[in-house]
Design a protein around this motif. Structure first.
Motif, PDB file in Angstrom:
ATOM      1  N   VAL A 196       0.844  -1.196   0.000  1.00 37.64           N
ATOM      2  CA  VAL A 196       0.000   0.000   0.000  1.00 37.64           C
ATOM      3  C   VAL A 196       0.877   1.243   0.000  1.00 37.64           C
ATOM      4  CG1 VAL A 196      -1.730   1.313   1.273  1.00 37.64           C
ATOM      5  CG2 VAL A 196      -1.917  -1.178   1.119  1.00 37.64           C
ATOM      6  N   TYR A 197       1.868   1.276   0.879  1.00 37.08           N
ATOM      7  CA  TYR A 197       2.775   2.427   0.906  1.00 37.08           C
ATOM      8  C   TYR A 197       3.448   2.607  -0.447  1.00 37.08           C
ATOM      9  CZ  TYR A 197       6.618   5.538   1.751  1.00 37.08           C
ATOM     10  OH  TYR A 197       7.502   6.592   1.638  1.00 37.08           O
ATOM     11  N   ASP A 198       3.974   1.524  -1.011  1.00 36.47           N
ATOM     12  CA  ASP A 198       4.672   1.614  -2.291  1.00 36.47           C
ATOM     13  C   ASP A 198       3.748   2.111  -3.395  1.00 36.47           C
ATOM     14  OD1 ASP A 198       7.016   0.756  -1.149  1.00 36.47           O
ATOM     15  OD2 ASP A 198       6.913  -1.290  -1.946  1.00 36.47           O
ATOM     16  N   TYR A 199       2.495   1.639  -3.376  1.00 42.34           N
ATOM     17  CA  TYR A 199       1.563   2.065  -4.415  1.00 42.34           C
ATOM     18  C   TYR A 199       1.343   3.576  -4.359  1.00 42.34           C
ATOM     19  CZ  TYR A 199      -2.601   2.927  -7.101  1.00 42.34           C
ATOM     20  OH  TYR A 199      -3.480   3.458  -8.007  1.00 42.34           O
ATOM     21  N   VAL A 200       1.161   4.117  -3.162  1.00 43.82           N
ATOM     22  CA  VAL A 200       0.906   5.550  -3.017  1.00 43.82           C
ATOM     23  C   VAL A 200       2.158   6.369  -3.313  1.00 43.82           C
ATOM     24  CG1 VAL A 200       0.195   7.369  -1.422  1.00 43.82           C
ATOM     25  CG2 VAL A 200      -0.940   5.142  -1.353  1.00 43.82           C
ATOM     26  N   ALA A 201       3.295   5.922  -2.830  1.00 41.09           N
ATOM     27  CA  ALA A 201       4.521   6.723  -2.895  1.00 41.09           C
ATOM     28  C   ALA A 201       5.175   6.708  -4.267  1.00 41.09           C
ATOM     29  CB  ALA A 201       5.521   6.212  -1.855  1.00 41.09           C
ATOM     30  N   GLN A 202       4.996   5.662  -5.031  1.00 43.57           N
ATOM     31  CA  GLN A 202       5.777   5.486  -6.231  1.00 43.57           C
ATOM     32  C   GLN A 202       5.442   6.497  -7.328  1.00 43.57           C
ATOM     33  OE1 GLN A 202       4.822   1.695  -8.044  1.00 43.57           O
ATOM     34  NE2 GLN A 202       2.635   2.120  -7.978  1.00 43.57           N
ATOM     35  N   GLY A 203       6.425   6.742  -8.161  1.00 43.35           N
ATOM     36  CA  GLY A 203       6.213   7.446  -9.411  1.00 43.35           C
ATOM     37  C   GLY A 203       6.380   6.472 -10.557  1.00 43.35           C
ATOM     38  N   ALA A 204       6.256   6.968 -11.770  1.00 44.00           N
ATOM     39  CA  ALA A 204       6.465   6.126 -12.947  1.00 44.00           C
ATOM     40  C   ALA A 204       7.953   5.835 -13.129  1.00 44.00           C
ATOM     41  CB  ALA A 204       5.922   6.821 -14.186  1.00 44.00           C
ATOM     42  N   ARG A 205       8.235   4.690 -13.643  1.00 44.33           N
ATOM     43  CA  ARG A 205       9.594   4.262 -14.004  1.00 44.33           C
ATOM     44  C   ARG A 205      10.611   4.599 -12.920  1.00 44.33           C
ATOM     45  NH1 ARG A 205       9.930   1.950 -18.928  1.00 44.33           N
ATOM     46  NH2 ARG A 205       8.078   2.168 -20.253  1.00 44.33           N
ATOM     47  N   GLU A 206      11.641   5.437 -13.242  1.00 42.38           N
ATOM     48  CA  GLU A 206      12.696   5.716 -12.259  1.00 42.38           C
ATOM     49  C   GLU A 206      12.285   6.719 -11.197  1.00 42.38           C
ATOM     50  OE1 GLU A 206      13.285   5.847 -15.568  1.00 42.38           O
ATOM     51  OE2 GLU A 206      14.491   4.038 -15.840  1.00 42.38           O
ATOM     52  N   GLY A 207      11.092   7.294 -11.314  1.00 47.55           N
ATOM     53  CA  GLY A 207      10.611   8.224 -10.304  1.00 47.55           C
ATOM     54  C   GLY A 207      11.281   9.583 -10.321  1.00 47.55           C
ATOM     55  N   VAL A 208      11.816   9.997 -11.471  1.00 47.15           N
ATOM     56  CA  VAL A 208      12.495  11.293 -11.554  1.00 47.15           C
ATOM     57  C   VAL A 208      11.517  12.430 -11.273  1.00 47.15           C
ATOM     58  CG1 VAL A 208      13.707  12.887 -13.098  1.00 47.15           C
ATOM     59  CG2 VAL A 208      14.254  10.437 -13.143  1.00 47.15           C
ATOM     60  N   THR A 209      10.398  12.439 -11.974  1.00 47.80           N
ATOM     61  CA  THR A 209       9.426  13.521 -11.797  1.00 47.80           C
ATOM     62  C   THR A 209       8.836  13.515 -10.399  1.00 47.80           C
ATOM     63  OG1 THR A 209       8.904  13.583 -14.145  1.00 47.80           O
ATOM     64  CG2 THR A 209       7.250  14.465 -12.656  1.00 47.80           C
ATOM     65  N   ALA A 210       8.498  12.337  -9.890  1.00 46.03           N
ATOM     66  CA  ALA A 210       7.952  12.260  -8.535  1.00 46.03           C
ATOM     67  C   ALA A 210       8.957  12.766  -7.513  1.00 46.03           C
ATOM     68  CB  ALA A 210       7.546  10.821  -8.221  1.00 46.03           C
ATOM     69  N   GLY A 211      10.226  12.464  -7.725  1.00 44.40           N
ATOM     70  CA  GLY A 211      11.251  12.876  -6.779  1.00 44.40           C
ATOM     71  C   GLY A 211      11.541  14.368  -6.789  1.00 44.40           C
ATOM     72  N   GLU A 212      11.314  15.024  -7.914  1.00 42.39           N
ATOM     73  CA  GLU A 212      11.593  16.453  -8.013  1.00 42.39           C
ATOM     74  C   GLU A 212      10.480  17.335  -7.465  1.00 42.39           C
ATOM     75  OE1 GLU A 212      14.259  16.594 -12.136  1.00 42.39           O
ATOM     76  OE2 GLU A 212      12.116  17.073 -12.176  1.00 42.39           O
TER      77      GLU A 212
END
Length: 354
Positions: free
Chosen positions: A23-39
């Motif tokens: 559940v945590y991973d589903y909410v926290a994750q971004g697409a692929r390498e997560g570049v956009t989510a991380g920025e």
């Protein structure tokens, strides 16, 4: 910094410790390498505010005009699915807490509760919708939302296909929580093929079918924002889907100023993505957003149910009022223009602050 401010800043880590991993991973994750989510969050840190002085800030008005009236606060709840996996009360806990601050909740069409149940909480709410390739499949839910009192339709336009994720997939969470599949999920035809041919004509179709204002969510370009307004959008929502769709898409904090300039007051402009504090809210308002929407912080606060979401609203409110006072603003409208895109440092520099 108050104890609650530290609580707000640590919501993500608290959720990581308390939620099932998938559940945590589903909410926290971004697409692929997560570049956009991380920025996303650090992009707001790159802007700088230019405060006024010698202003009376005894009373601060947080209310803002929205499409169906006036909301009590300038932040709202972005549509997020599988809230029931975070807490059994799910969307209803979020709705009740948001109603208490006279806030706005955008209900995902993939909600695990009915639109009638959400409406019964008294919250101001809009329906988020995806359009399938067969548009008629969307009609039952849209009509039911209108009958239940939805104030607008929010059309998500950045998801012609679901982007690749490397962590938990929604199906894995649903297998663990089969009770989350509710009436809205069935009406929304979740297994239907998403439309690959969305166009301006769909805004007309939605407006005529529902009689409601249409918000276009998922806009990151000025030229696309202009096309939306020309097609009759009542509002344009700057969003990269929480970094969950096209990885390496621009941060919303960077895209917002150009969209605001292009829209030129002909429609409202909203933004989400990486907003984690009251100062982030004020920064977005200063850059021209009419309202700001929260995604992951709501899910993290929801770990503690309605009380957690209510606490989140209180702390965001305390931080927003403090920031407005320090910036010499007695209302949300006073904040407009306090920040400039020229003050945006590179994301790499912002990341060095971690």
């Amino acid at each position: 910094m108050s104890e609650d401010a530290r609580w707000l800043a640590g919501l993500g880590e608290q959720a990581r410790a308390r939620l099932p991993r998938e559940v945590y991973d589903y909410v926290a994750q971004g697409a692929r390498e997560g570049v956009t989510a991380g920025e996303a969050a650090w992009a707001w840190h790159g802007h700088r505010l230019h405060p006024h002085v010698l202003r009376d800030v005894t009373d601060v008005d947080l209310s803002v005009p929205v499409l169906d009236g006036r909301a009590g606060v300038p932040w709202g709840i972005a549509p997020t699915t599988l809230q029931g996996a975070v807490h059994p009360d799910g969307e209803l806990a979020v709705a009740r807490a948001t109603a208490e601050v006279d806030g706005l909740m955008v209900l995902t069409s993939n909600a695990g509760v009915t639109v009638e149940e959400v409406a019964a909480t008294g919250v101001r709410w809009w329906l988020q919708a995806y359009l399938p390739s067969d548009r008629t499949l969307a009609i039952p839910l849209l009509r039911r939302a209108v009958a239940a009192g939805a104030g607008a339709v929010v059309l998500t336009v950045d998801t012609p296909v679901v982007a690749t994720k490397y962590a938990a997939e929604r199906a894995a969470v649903e297998r663990r929580h089969p009770d989350l599949v509710g009436t809205n999920l069935e009406l929304a035809a979740p297994n239907a093929e998403k439309a690959l041919d969305l166009g301006p004509h769909d805004l007309d179709w939605l407006r005529e079918l529902t009689g409601l204002p249409v918000v276009v969510k998922g806009v990151l370009r000025a030229d696309d924002a202009v096309r939306c307004v020309q097609a009759g959008a009542a509002a344009v929502w700057v969003s990269n889907h929480g970094g969950r769709q096209l990885d390496r898409a621009v941060a919303t904090a960077a895209a917002l100023p150009d969209v605001v300039a292009a829209v030129g007051g002909r429609a409202q402009v909203y933004v989400d993505g990486g907003v984690r504090s009251g100062i982030d809210v004020v920064t977005a308002l200063a850059l021209g957003a009419d309202a700001v929407f929260l995604g992951r912080p709501v899910m993290w606060a929801l770990v503690e149910g309605e009380l957690g979401v209510a606490r989140m609203h209180r702390e965001i409110g305390v931080q927003t009022v403090e920031t407005l006072r320090l910036a010499g603003c007695s209302s949300v409208s006073d904040a407009r223009g306090l920040a400039s895109p020229a003050g945006l440092r590179s994301l790499a520099q912002a990341a060095d602050l971690q």
